[in-house]
Design a protein around this motif. Structure first.
Motif, PDB file in Angstrom:
ATOM      1  N   ILE A 120      -4.081  -2.783  -3.606  1.00 22.27           N
ATOM      2  CA  ILE A 120      -5.442  -2.071  -2.144  1.00 22.27           C
ATOM      3  C   ILE A 120      -6.624  -3.934  -1.716  1.00 22.27           C
ATOM      4  O   ILE A 120      -6.291  -3.810  -0.612  1.00 22.27           O
ATOM      5  CB  ILE A 120      -5.426  -0.881  -2.312  1.00 22.27           C
ATOM      6  N   SER A 132       0.885  -1.482   0.136  1.00 25.83           N
ATOM      7  CA  SER A 132      -0.287   0.267   0.037  1.00 25.83           C
ATOM      8  C   SER A 132       0.836   1.649  -0.098  1.00 25.83           C
ATOM      9  O   SER A 132       0.525   2.532  -0.586  1.00 25.83           O
ATOM     10  CB  SER A 132      -0.607  -0.327   1.329  1.00 25.83           C
ATOM     11  N   ASP A 142      -4.223  -6.133  -0.116  1.00 25.49           N
ATOM     12  CA  ASP A 142      -3.997  -5.042   1.324  1.00 25.49           C
ATOM     13  C   ASP A 142      -5.251  -5.279   2.026  1.00 25.49           C
ATOM     14  O   ASP A 142      -5.166  -5.838   3.102  1.00 25.49           O
ATOM     15  CB  ASP A 142      -4.284  -3.955   0.653  1.00 25.49           C
TER      16      ASP A 142
END
Length: 391
Positions: free
Chosen positions: A148, A2, A151
Motif C-alpha cells: 500500500i 491495492s 500505492d
C-alpha cells in the motif's frame, strides 16, 4: 496492487471470526467517502480546473495511504485506524475521476473522445494485469502494508505528472463558479432520461459486483487454501480479459448502445456462475477472465454518452454527480458481501453475484423494450468507423 493488498491486509489484522466484515469495511472505506466528497465539497472544488482536481485527489491519496505502512511499522495499525486512513484517502476520488474524463472532453474533439475513453480504460486494465500479480508475489516476501506504501508513491507520481500538463486553461475553471451547479447537474439527469437510465443500470451493476471484492479473497484463502498469489492471479486474469475487451471498442461501438450494455451486464453475470461449481479452480479462473473480457468496453461506452449529451459547461459537475452516485454502489455491495460470505460461503456468494447481474439485465431489458420510441442516437460520430484507431 491495492486490489490485493487492501483486502489481504484486512484479512491479516482482522479479529478472529471477523475477516469477512472487515474486508468489506476496508473495500468500502477505500471507495465510499468519495461519494460524500463529491457532494459536500462541490462549492469549492468545482471552481478548480480539471488538472488541479486530479492533483488534489492524487496528493490526498498519497498522504493517507502513506500513513498505513508507517502505522504498521510502529505497531499501531489496528482495524479502526486502518479503516479511517483508507476512508481519508478516498475523500476526493469522485472529483479526481470526473476531472480525468472532463479533461478528455476539453482537449479532444467529439469524434476522438470514445477512443480516449477506451485508452484510459485500457491503461487501467493493463495495470490490473500487472499490479495484482506483482502484489501476490510481493506478499510472499513482505507484508501488504508496504505494498500500500507503493500505492501511495504511485499517486505522488500521478500528481507530479498532472502538474506538468499545459496550464493554459487554469485561468478558466472547468465549470462556472456558481452555487447552483449541483442542482443544474440534477436537472440535466432529469431532462435526459437515457442518462438517468444508464446511471441506474450502472449503479445496480456495481452493487451486484460489490460482494466480489470481499468474497474473492476468502475464496482464495478458505476455499482454495491458497495465498495472495492466487488472489493476484484471479485479478490479473480479469485484467487480461478487460484489456482485450477494451481494445474491441471499435467493433462494439457500431452496435446499438443499449442492447450492448444489457448484454455486458448479463454476460458478466453468466461468467460468475462457474464459481458455484465444485470444480477445479481453472473453471472459475477462466470464467473470471471471460467476465473481464465482457466488461471491458462498458466504461468507455457509458462515459462517451455522458460526454456527448451533457452541456460542456456542466460536464465536470454532472460527471462528479455521476461519480458520487456510483461510488456508493460497490461499497454497499462490499459491506453486504461480508455478512453474505459469512452466511453463505465465498463460493455461493460469488455465483450469487452472477445471478443478481442477470436479474438486473433482465429487468432493465424489460423496461427498455416497453419504453417510448427513442430519439436518434445523440452521439454525433457513433456511426463513423474512422473515429477510433484501428488498434
Amino acid at each position: 496492487m491495492s486490489a490485493v493488498a487492501v483486502a489481504w491486509l484486512a484479512l491479516q489484522i482482522a479479529p478472529p471470526g471477523a475477516s469477512g466484515p472487515l474486508i468489506g469495511a476496508a473495500v468500502a472505506a477505500y471507495i465510499l467517502p468519495g461519494a460524500a466528497g463529491a457532494l459536500l465539497l462541490g462549492r469549492r472544488l468545482r471552481r478548480l480546473p480539471a488538472q488541479r482536481l486530479i492533483q488534489a485527489n492524487a496528493w490526498t491519496r498519497a498522504a493517507f495511504l502513506g500513513c498505513i505502512p508507517f502505522a504498521w511499522a510502529i505497531g499501531v495499525l489496528h482495524p479502526a485506524l486502518y479503516i479511517a486512513l483508507l476512508a481519508g484517502s478516498s475523500l476526493l476520488h469522485g472529483w479526481g475521476s470526473s476531472a480525468k474524463y472532463a479533461l478528455v472532453a476539453q482537449l479532444l474533439p467529439g469524434d476522438q473522445r470514445l477512443a480516449a475513453n477506451a485508452l484510459l480504460s485500457t491503461s487501467a486494465w493493463v495495470s490490473t494485469i500487472v499490479g495484482p500479480a506483482l502484489a501476490g508475489i510481493l506478499t510472499v516476501a513482505t507484508v501488504p502494508a508496504w505494498i500500500i506504501g507503493l500505492d501511495a508513491l504511485s499517486f505522488v507520481w500521478l500528481a507530479v505528472q498532472a502538474g506538468r500538463l499545459a496550464d493554459s486553461d487554469e485561468e478558466a475553471p472547468v465549470t462556472p463558479p456558481a452555487e447552483v451547479r449541483l442542482l443544474d447537474g440534477l436537472t440535466v439527469l432529469r431532462a435526459r432520461r437515457e442518462l438517468l437510465g444508464l446511471l441506474t443500470l450502472t449503479w445496480l451493476f456495481n452493487l451486484a459486483y460489490g460482494p466480489i471484492e470481499v468474497a474473492l479473497p476468502l475464496f482464495a484463502s478458505d476455499t482454495l487454501h491458497a495465498g495472495a498469489d492466487v488472489l493476484g492471479l484471479y485479478w490479473a486474469a480479469f485484467g487480461v480479459g478487460a484489456v482485450v475487451g477494451a481494445l474491441l471498442i471499435g467493433a462494439v461501438r457500431k452496435l446499438p448502445l443499449w442492447p450492448v450494455l444489457l448484454c455486458i451486464v448479463a454476460g458478466h453475470g453468466l461468467a460468475m456462475l462457474p464459481f458455484g461449481l465444485h470444480a477445479p479452480a481453472a473453471f472459475s479462473l477462466v470464467g473470471f477472465a471471460l467476465g473481464g473480457l465482457i466488461y471491458g468496453p462498458y466504461s468507455a461506452l457509458s462515459l462517451n454518452l455522458f460526454q456527448d449529451i451533457t452541456p460542456a459547461a456542466l460536464l465536470t459537475t454532472v460527471l462528479a454527480l455521476r461519480a458520487a452516485v456510483l461510488l456508493t454502489a460497490a461499497p454497499i455491495g462490499a459491506a453486504l458481501g461480508g455478512p453474505l460470505t459469512e452466511a453463505l460461503g465465498a463460493r455461493r456468494t460469488l455465483s450469487g453475484t452472477g445471478v443478481a447481474m442477470i436479474m438486473v439485465a433482465a429487468c432493465a431489458a424489460t423496461m427498455w423494450l416497453r419504453r417510448e420510441p427513442a430519439a436518434p442516437d445523440p452521439r454525433p460520430h457513433a456511426a463513423e468507423p474512422d473515429s477510433v484507431p484501428a488498434s
